[in-house]
Motif scaffolding. Structure first.
Motif, PDB file in Angstrom:
ATOM      1  N   ALA B 194      40.296  -0.958  -6.717  1.00 22.78           N
ATOM      2  CA  ALA B 194      39.641   0.233  -6.838  1.00 22.78           C
ATOM      3  C   ALA B 194      40.049   0.647  -8.394  1.00 22.78           C
ATOM      4  O   ALA B 194      39.426   1.123  -9.297  1.00 22.78           O
ATOM      5  N   PHE B 195      41.382   0.452  -8.570  1.00 20.95           N
ATOM      6  CA  PHE B 195      42.194   0.718  -9.728  1.00 20.95           C
ATOM      7  C   PHE B 195      41.269  -0.110 -11.051  1.00 20.95           C
ATOM      8  O   PHE B 195      41.129   0.497 -11.870  1.00 20.95           O
ATOM      9  N   GLN B 196      41.244  -1.318 -10.793  1.00 22.48           N
ATOM     10  CA  GLN B 196      40.513  -2.148 -12.015  1.00 22.48           C
ATOM     11  C   GLN B 196      39.341  -1.651 -12.194  1.00 22.48           C
ATOM     12  O   GLN B 196      38.717  -1.501 -13.482  1.00 22.48           O
ATOM     13  N   MET B 197      38.467  -1.638 -11.157  1.00 22.64           N
ATOM     14  CA  MET B 197      36.929  -1.031 -11.213  1.00 22.64           C
ATOM     15  C   MET B 197      36.971   0.168 -11.995  1.00 22.64           C
ATOM     16  O   MET B 197      36.174   0.451 -12.774  1.00 22.64           O
ATOM     17  N   LEU B 202      35.705   3.044 -16.876  1.00 21.20           N
ATOM     18  CA  LEU B 202      36.195   4.302 -17.725  1.00 21.20           C
ATOM     19  C   LEU B 202      36.100   3.537 -19.355  1.00 21.20           C
ATOM     20  O   LEU B 202      35.861   4.340 -20.294  1.00 21.20           O
ATOM     21  N   ASP B 203      36.246   2.365 -19.358  1.00 20.81           N
ATOM     22  CA  ASP B 203      35.997   1.627 -20.693  1.00 20.81           C
ATOM     23  C   ASP B 203      34.652   2.047 -21.249  1.00 20.81           C
ATOM     24  O   ASP B 203      34.516   1.946 -22.354  1.00 20.81           O
ATOM     25  N   TYR B 204      33.754   2.443 -20.482  1.00 23.34           N
ATOM     26  CA  TYR B 204      32.251   2.741 -20.782  1.00 23.34           C
ATOM     27  C   TYR B 204      32.108   4.116 -20.746  1.00 23.34           C
ATOM     28  O   TYR B 204      30.912   4.738 -20.480  1.00 23.34           O
ATOM     29  N   GLY B 205      33.084   4.995 -20.912  1.00 20.33           N
ATOM     30  CA  GLY B 205      32.643   6.587 -20.593  1.00 20.33           C
ATOM     31  C   GLY B 205      33.682   7.294 -20.419  1.00 20.33           C
ATOM     32  O   GLY B 205      33.481   8.631 -20.275  1.00 20.33           O
ATOM     33  N   GLY B 206      35.003   7.053 -20.130  1.00 17.97           N
ATOM     34  CA  GLY B 206      35.990   7.982 -19.833  1.00 17.97           C
ATOM     35  C   GLY B 206      36.340   8.554 -20.910  1.00 17.97           C
ATOM     36  O   GLY B 206      36.050   8.279 -22.047  1.00 17.97           O
ATOM     37  N   THR B 207      37.568   9.193 -20.944  1.00 20.86           N
ATOM     38  CA  THR B 207      38.325   9.883 -22.271  1.00 20.86           C
ATOM     39  C   THR B 207      39.206   8.758 -22.603  1.00 20.86           C
ATOM     40  O   THR B 207      39.421   7.509 -22.077  1.00 20.86           O
ATOM     41  N   ILE B 210      43.519   7.282 -21.600  1.00 18.49           N
ATOM     42  CA  ILE B 210      44.314   6.254 -20.938  1.00 18.49           C
ATOM     43  C   ILE B 210      45.043   5.335 -22.329  1.00 18.49           C
ATOM     44  O   ILE B 210      45.538   3.972 -22.241  1.00 18.49           O
ATOM     45  N   GLY B 211      44.517   5.897 -23.249  1.00 19.87           N
ATOM     46  CA  GLY B 211      45.238   5.168 -24.612  1.00 19.87           C
ATOM     47  C   GLY B 211      44.362   3.890 -24.880  1.00 19.87           C
ATOM     48  O   GLY B 211      44.711   3.000 -25.928  1.00 19.87           O
ATOM     49  N   LYS B 212      43.125   3.775 -24.619  1.00 26.72           N
ATOM     50  CA  LYS B 212      42.322   2.437 -24.904  1.00 26.72           C
ATOM     51  C   LYS B 212      41.083   3.234 -25.861  1.00 26.72           C
ATOM     52  O   LYS B 212      40.806   4.312 -25.673  1.00 26.72           O
ATOM     53  N   ASN B 213      40.297   2.384 -26.559  1.00 29.27           N
ATOM     54  CA  ASN B 213      39.232   2.819 -27.015  1.00 29.27           C
ATOM     55  C   ASN B 213      37.948   2.442 -26.436  1.00 29.27           C
ATOM     56  O   ASN B 213      38.193   1.390 -25.486  1.00 29.27           O
ATOM     57  N   ILE B 214      37.045   3.474 -26.260  1.00 28.90           N
ATOM     58  CA  ILE B 214      35.923   3.422 -25.544  1.00 28.90           C
ATOM     59  C   ILE B 214      35.379   2.196 -26.060  1.00 28.90           C
ATOM     60  O   ILE B 214      35.144   1.975 -27.223  1.00 28.90           O
ATOM     61  N   LEU B 269      26.458   2.203 -13.857  1.00 25.56           N
ATOM     62  CA  LEU B 269      27.752   2.785 -13.839  1.00 25.56           C
ATOM     63  C   LEU B 269      28.085   3.745 -12.693  1.00 25.56           C
ATOM     64  O   LEU B 269      29.117   3.682 -12.217  1.00 25.56           O
ATOM     65  N   GLU B 270      26.786   4.191 -12.337  1.00 30.05           N
ATOM     66  CA  GLU B 270      27.242   4.961 -10.871  1.00 30.05           C
ATOM     67  C   GLU B 270      27.442   4.171  -9.868  1.00 30.05           C
ATOM     68  O   GLU B 270      28.170   4.274  -8.982  1.00 30.05           O
ATOM     69  N   ALA B 271      26.708   2.916  -9.914  1.00 27.48           N
ATOM     70  CA  ALA B 271      27.105   1.982  -8.774  1.00 27.48           C
ATOM     71  C   ALA B 271      28.502   1.092  -8.818  1.00 27.48           C
ATOM     72  O   ALA B 271      28.919   1.111  -7.747  1.00 27.48           O
ATOM     73  N   THR B 272      29.131   1.061  -9.723  1.00 24.23           N
ATOM     74  CA  THR B 272      30.489   0.785  -9.995  1.00 24.23           C
ATOM     75  C   THR B 272      31.445   2.007  -9.547  1.00 24.23           C
ATOM     76  O   THR B 272      32.292   1.641  -8.822  1.00 24.23           O
TER      77      THR B 272
END
Lengths: 311, 311
Positions: B194-197, B202-207, B210-214, B269-272
């Motif tokens: 769950a954590f990794q999913m 988030l890599d495609y739309g989070g803020t 978490i210190g990563k770039n979108i 994205l919603e399915a994920t």
């Protein structure tokens, strides 16, 4: 040793990632000397044990060695190992880093199967000393302040730690006495130091039979014993040379030849040769505390062999 | 957790190589969530144990995690981690590789101190699954043939293997029953997935909290679930797009936006997000086999928390 090779081949497989056995096989099948697993088998057999666990531990030791080679070649940006292109060149640095990690994990799996925490502790300690030595080499290597004491720490990590651990774990499965364990450690430690000193010397004048290029250490600005001793004896002008080529890394055509001339002038190649022989003598002397057995003679011959390359 | 931090600080020291604690501290002190060691402590305490060994094992788990981060950043050529420059950027790749090796060796030293071969085996197995998953990601990631099954193997290695092992070893020092061990494994495994999913989404739309770039995963051509599902539903033209940007790595301006549009079009994205929630549900369900204890509620909250970031 055939049983060891069978375990290595079986355990380097990966159900999910075929890249792993590809990379590993490239290195494992390249015909290394298998000196370390041989030490484990010999130590166990010399003490009268035919325990199958010695075979597994021998494979474990070779896995740890192979993992460090993969990572070393990334760190050193090497292109040649055992006369063949390195894995980092054939595949990429990523594969070398990750496959090295995998082999290390497999090594720990394999050693736990032997059911001895003492064995696991010995090999975990060796792994820590190995990587600590590598980091030390990285940070200390390009400083002319590096003396023989730091050099000994570096080569203990780089080579001697796994040699001594390989001997020790062989003794452990054979229920060696504490005195025998101490002898096995002392033998492996001294053998590893003699071996690495010989390697460092050959880098400045041996043949290319070991699959390395002459002067690799010089180009990588590694302070090995022949250079350390030459720096100790350097006059002002010579010190300026070493500062430029090693500390600053400003190397020009003819510099390797000049370095060799200075090492010959101060007799540091010969001094390194004598030091390597002295450690080989120590290794042979340590065998006195082990039982009289044909393998004891063979281990003595191994110590003779690692420095015989130098004459 | 303070005791865990004290063990981490004590054991990351190196007598010979000051570079080691420098690099480690940069990462360890950067304020990670310390989720994995917390799982070990919680598992032991939930089963009624205050065994000091749980503290050592919690530190062990964090060492393994830190070692994998150091190597991951080299493999991914990352420049940012937890919002700060990565160690490979601040020092160099060499230091990251070798200090990672050192931390792994220290982890194995620390876990043997707990005197349980079962614990060592569990963490050695986890280490093997982790690196196998990383190699799999390396080789499979840029092929559009990568399906959800391979994706699950990859994220089990990348994340879930250490989560489940962290829970299991906590149970082991608390003498968990086989059913409780199975529950701890199932909880950690599902939580990790769950954590990794969630991370991959988030890599495609989070803020950027978490210190990563979108779009990092997109640029690195990683096939994560949102992309895999979009490839499955792609028409001919869309498939040509994915072939170009992921398989061939020929990325142009506007491609990330186009990828996002296709993922939205097919609802991936919603399915994920729903899939991540389903795994969080599985994690909570696994807790039913563990004793009624306030910590059980907290572990349930952790599962809720890792996907709550997604709403």
């Amino acid at each position: 040793m055939e049983a060891v090779n069978a375990v290595i081949r079986e355990r380097m497989a990966s159900r999910h990632a075929p890249r792993i056995p590809e990379v590993t096989a490239h290195l494992v099948e390249a015909g290394g000397k298998r000196l370390r697993p041989m030490l484990t088998l010999a130590a166990a057999k010399l003490l009268g044990s035919d325990d199958i666990r010695a075979v597994k531990l021998a494979a474990t030791v070779e896995f740890i060695h192979t993992a460090t080679l993969l990572h070393d070649d990334v760190v050193d940006e090497s292109t040649k190992r055992r006369g063949r292109p390195t894995a980092n060149l054939l595949w990429d640095n990523k594969s070398s880093v990750l496959v090295g990690d995998y082999l290390l994990a497999r090594a720990f799996q394999l050693m736990t199967e032997c059911g001895s925490l003492e064995v696991v502790t010995t090999l975990a300690n060796a792994s820590a000393v190995i990587s600590e030595g590598e980091v030390l080499q990285l940070t200390a290597a390009q400083s002319l302040e590096t003396g023989t004491e730091i050099y000994l720490n570096v080569i203990r990590g780089k080579t001697a730690a796994l040699f001594s651990a390989a001997c020790e774990v062989g003794g452990m499965v054979a229920n060696a006495t504490p005195a025998q364990q101490a002898a096995l450690f002392a033998y492996g430690d001294a053998l590893g130091i003699a071996f690495q000193m010989a390697d460092d010397l050959l880098d400045y004048g041996g043949t290319s039979a070991i699959g390395k290029n002459i002067g690799d250490d010089f180009r990588e600005r590694k302070l090995t014993l022949p250079v350390i001793l030459a720096v100790e004896k350097a006059d002002v002008e010579e010190r300026a040379f070493w500062t430029r080529v090693i500390e600053k890394g400003d190397q020009r055509e003819g510099d390797l030849e000049e370095a060799l001339r200075l090492m010959q002038k101060h007799g540091t190649l010969e001094a390194t040769r004598l030091e390597a022989h002295a450690w080989a003598d120590k290794a042979r002397a340590a065998l006195a505390d082990l039982p009289d057995h044909p393998l004891r003679g063979i281990l003595a011959d191994v110590a003779t062999y690692v420095v015989a390359r130098l004459t």
